[in-house]
Design a protein around this motif. Structure first.
Motif, mmCIF file in Angstrom:
data_model
loop_
_atom_site.group_PDB
_atom_site.id
_atom_site.type_symbol
_atom_site.label_atom_id
_atom_site.label_comp_id
_atom_site.label_asym_id
_atom_site.label_seq_id
_atom_site.Cartn_x
_atom_site.Cartn_y
_atom_site.Cartn_z
ATOM 1 N N ILE A 42 2.897 3.300 2.804
ATOM 2 C CA ILE A 42 2.797 2.057 2.039
ATOM 3 C C ILE A 42 1.938 1.005 2.727
ATOM 4 C CG2 ILE A 42 5.075 2.510 1.047
ATOM 5 C CD1 ILE A 42 6.025 -0.013 2.643
ATOM 6 N N SER A 43 1.565 1.239 3.986
ATOM 7 C CA SER A 43 0.678 0.292 4.671
ATOM 8 C C SER A 43 -0.780 0.503 4.296
ATOM 9 C CB SER A 43 0.846 0.410 6.187
ATOM 10 O OG SER A 43 0.338 1.655 6.663
ATOM 11 N N HIS A 44 -1.095 1.600 3.643
ATOM 12 C CA HIS A 44 -2.475 1.885 3.260
ATOM 13 C C HIS A 44 -2.872 1.095 2.023
ATOM 14 C CE1 HIS A 44 -2.505 6.060 5.453
ATOM 15 N NE2 HIS A 44 -2.410 5.039 6.279
ATOM 16 N N ALA A 45 -4.115 0.637 2.007
ATOM 17 C CA ALA A 45 -4.620 -0.151 0.882
ATOM 18 C C ALA A 45 -4.524 0.643 -0.414
ATOM 19 C CB ALA A 45 -6.069 -0.557 1.142
ATOM 20 N N GLY A 46 -4.048 -0.022 -1.464
ATOM 21 C CA GLY A 46 -3.971 0.608 -2.774
ATOM 22 C C GLY A 46 -2.836 1.578 -2.946
ATOM 23 N N SER A 47 -1.884 1.616 -2.004
ATOM 24 C CA SER A 47 -0.817 2.618 -2.075
ATOM 25 C C SER A 47 0.092 2.388 -3.276
ATOM 26 C CB SER A 47 0.004 2.618 -0.787
ATOM 27 O OG SER A 47 0.478 1.317 -0.468
ATOM 28 N N LEU A 48 0.324 1.138 -3.645
ATOM 29 C CA LEU A 48 1.160 0.887 -4.819
ATOM 30 C C LEU A 48 0.458 1.361 -6.088
ATOM 31 C CD1 LEU A 48 3.580 -0.176 -6.298
ATOM 32 C CD2 LEU A 48 2.688 -2.503 -6.064
ATOM 33 N N SER A 49 -0.834 1.147 -6.176
ATOM 34 C CA SER A 49 -1.573 1.643 -7.335
ATOM 35 C C SER A 49 -1.482 3.158 -7.440
ATOM 36 C CB SER A 49 -3.045 1.213 -7.252
ATOM 37 O OG SER A 49 -3.172 -0.182 -7.415
ATOM 38 N N ARG A 50 -1.539 3.834 -6.301
ATOM 39 C CA ARG A 50 -1.422 5.297 -6.294
ATOM 40 C C ARG A 50 -0.065 5.728 -6.830
ATOM 41 N NH1 ARG A 50 -1.838 8.364 -1.155
ATOM 42 N NH2 ARG A 50 -1.727 10.091 -2.652
ATOM 43 N N LEU A 51 1.000 5.027 -6.411
ATOM 44 C CA LEU A 51 2.337 5.383 -6.873
ATOM 45 C C LEU A 51 2.475 5.153 -8.375
ATOM 46 C CD1 LEU A 51 5.257 6.241 -6.437
ATOM 47 C CD2 LEU A 51 5.793 3.857 -5.868
ATOM 48 N N LEU A 52 2.006 4.004 -8.841
ATOM 49 C CA LEU A 52 2.145 3.697 -10.268
ATOM 50 C C LEU A 52 1.347 4.679 -11.112
ATOM 51 C CD1 LEU A 52 1.997 -0.211 -10.241
ATOM 52 C CD2 LEU A 52 3.986 1.309 -10.089
ATOM 53 N N GLN A 53 0.187 5.078 -10.611
ATOM 54 C CA GLN A 53 -0.599 6.079 -11.337
ATOM 55 C C GLN A 53 0.139 7.416 -11.370
ATOM 56 O OE1 GLN A 53 -4.446 6.944 -9.612
ATOM 57 N NE2 GLN A 53 -5.185 7.945 -11.446
ATOM 58 N N PHE A 54 0.750 7.793 -10.259
ATOM 59 C CA PHE A 54 1.512 9.033 -10.177
ATOM 60 C C PHE A 54 2.669 9.036 -11.180
ATOM 61 C CE2 PHE A 54 5.300 11.006 -8.063
ATOM 62 C CZ PHE A 54 4.910 12.340 -8.168
ATOM 63 N N LEU A 55 3.286 7.872 -11.361
ATOM 64 C CA LEU A 55 4.426 7.758 -12.269
ATOM 65 C C LEU A 55 4.008 7.474 -13.703
ATOM 66 C CD1 LEU A 55 6.882 5.677 -10.033
ATOM 67 C CD2 LEU A 55 6.828 8.158 -10.374
ATOM 68 N N GLY A 56 2.714 7.252 -13.920
ATOM 69 C CA GLY A 56 2.240 6.965 -15.261
ATOM 70 C C GLY A 56 2.558 5.562 -15.719
ATOM 71 N N LEU A 57 2.654 4.614 -14.787
ATOM 72 C CA LEU A 57 2.974 3.230 -15.103
ATOM 73 C C LEU A 57 1.728 2.362 -15.021
ATOM 74 C CD1 LEU A 57 6.266 2.867 -13.038
ATOM 75 C CD2 LEU A 57 6.021 3.493 -15.432
ATOM 76 N N THR A 58 1.766 1.224 -15.715
ATOM 77 C CA THR A 58 0.648 0.283 -15.664
ATOM 78 C C THR A 58 0.824 -0.643 -14.470
ATOM 79 O OG1 THR A 58 1.674 -1.479 -16.953
ATOM 80 C CG2 THR A 58 0.616 0.302 -18.180
ATOM 81 N N THR A 59 -0.164 -1.491 -14.225
ATOM 82 C CA THR A 59 -0.106 -2.443 -13.112
ATOM 83 C C THR A 59 -0.224 -3.867 -13.629
ATOM 84 O OG1 THR A 59 -2.507 -2.277 -12.798
ATOM 85 C CG2 THR A 59 -1.111 -0.794 -11.504
#
Length: 317
Positions: free
Chosen positions: A211-228
């Motif tokens: 989670i310290s890596h840049a864009g990690s939350l975007s990666r998770l939301l994409q994996f789950l099929g969620l919007t940002t």
């Protein structure tokens, strides 16, 4: 009203609600009566599993569950809070069947130790493993164990039996003289990581994140099929601001009142740079209680009672 009721516009609330609907949104009434509208089976409707270990516990689940299976001090609280802000119902630790039934996402105990059994119980689930730099994880875990070990003792410890079992299974706290020893913790981390990666090798329902890596939350939301599109993501640490954090502010701020102190302690907002969304930084340093201090209507009680009171799943590790 919840303390975050006015943090976003009606359209943003609608989008976050849509995110929760994507994962699934099964609301059980206090009397746990099944209305027929939920996508998740009640315990009485569960299908028998092929495994003797799982017996009749396997859930007939159409809605997606998300299990955060990273070890403690790898960012489980930050991930849990971020998913709350996406409209999901989240349990940070779950000690009953009902907590698993109510939550869309579950993290920490017992997920990091029981992921194989949960995979069998919830065949539609997605699994999120959390990595952390060993140089940072070891001292953080040593700090946590320093606080927890007296309460993990088998007979006299006050922690829940499921928590004790998870820590015994993963960290062998009942088998070594010094559970917080650096070499022992490194071995536990590496063994757990190797077992997780081997178990989920080649599977599309698994992701590994730092989670310290840049864009990690975007990666998770994409994996789950969620919007940002939920603007509340950038405000999560502000709502998690605790009384203990306020007391740590300069004395002159305290003399000016709590509200002024809050205004002068700047929350670490979520980064929305060109790299994508980053996770909120919670439970940093020696802080370990941010989840309890964080207020949100979608939090699921770890000890939620249901049709079978507070019974847990009938499996063994």
């Amino acid at each position: 009203m919840p303390d975050n009721a006015n943090n976003s516009t009606a359209s943003a609330h609608a989008q976050c609600s849509a995110n929760a609907q994507h994962i699934g949104n099964a609301d059980y009434a206090a009397n746990t009566q099944h209305t027929g509208h939920s996508q998740i089976a009640t315990p009485a409707e569960m299908n028998p599993a092929n495994s003797n270990t799982l017996s009749s516990e396997q859930a007939s689940v159409e809605k997606q569950k998300v299990f955060i299976i990273g070890l403690p001090r790898t960012g489980t609280t930050s991930v849990s809070v971020a998913l709350l802000e996406q409209g999901l119902k989240v349990a940070h630790m779950a000690f009953t069947k009902q907590a698993f039934m109510l939550a869309d996402a579950i993290s920490d105990v017992p997920c990091f130790s029981d992921y194989r059994q949960l995979d069998g119980l919830f065949p539609q689930a997605k699994f999120v493993y959390l990595e952390r730099d060993m140089v940072k994880w070891v001292p953080s875990m040593q700090m946590l164990l320093g606080k927890m070990l007296p309460h993990l003792e088998a007979k006299s410890g006050r922690f829940h039996p499921i928590m004790k079992r998870s820590f015994r299974h993963t960290f062998a706290i009942d088998k070594v003289a010094a559970p917080a020893d650096e070499a022992h913790l490194i071995d536990c981390y590496q063994r757990h990581q190797n077992e997780v990666l081997a178990y989920f090798q080649g599977r599309e329902d698994f992701i590994s994140l730092d989670i310290s890596h840049a864009g990690s939350l975007s990666r998770l939301l994409q994996f789950l099929g969620l919007t940002t599109d939920c603007p509340t993501l950038g405000q999560v640490t502000d709502r998690a601001l605790s009384a203990s954090q306020v007391k740590s502010a300069p004395n002159q701020l305290l003399q000016e009142g709590i509200s002024q102190a809050k205004g002068n302690i700047q929350p670490q907002s979520v980064n929305t740079s060109e790299h994508g969304l980053d996770f909120p930084k919670l439970n940093a340093g020696t802080h370990v209680a941010a989840w309890h201090e964080y207020k949100h209507p979608n939090k699921v009680n770890s000890n939620s009672a249901g049709p079978q009171s507070r019974k847990f799943f009938d499996y063994t590790l």
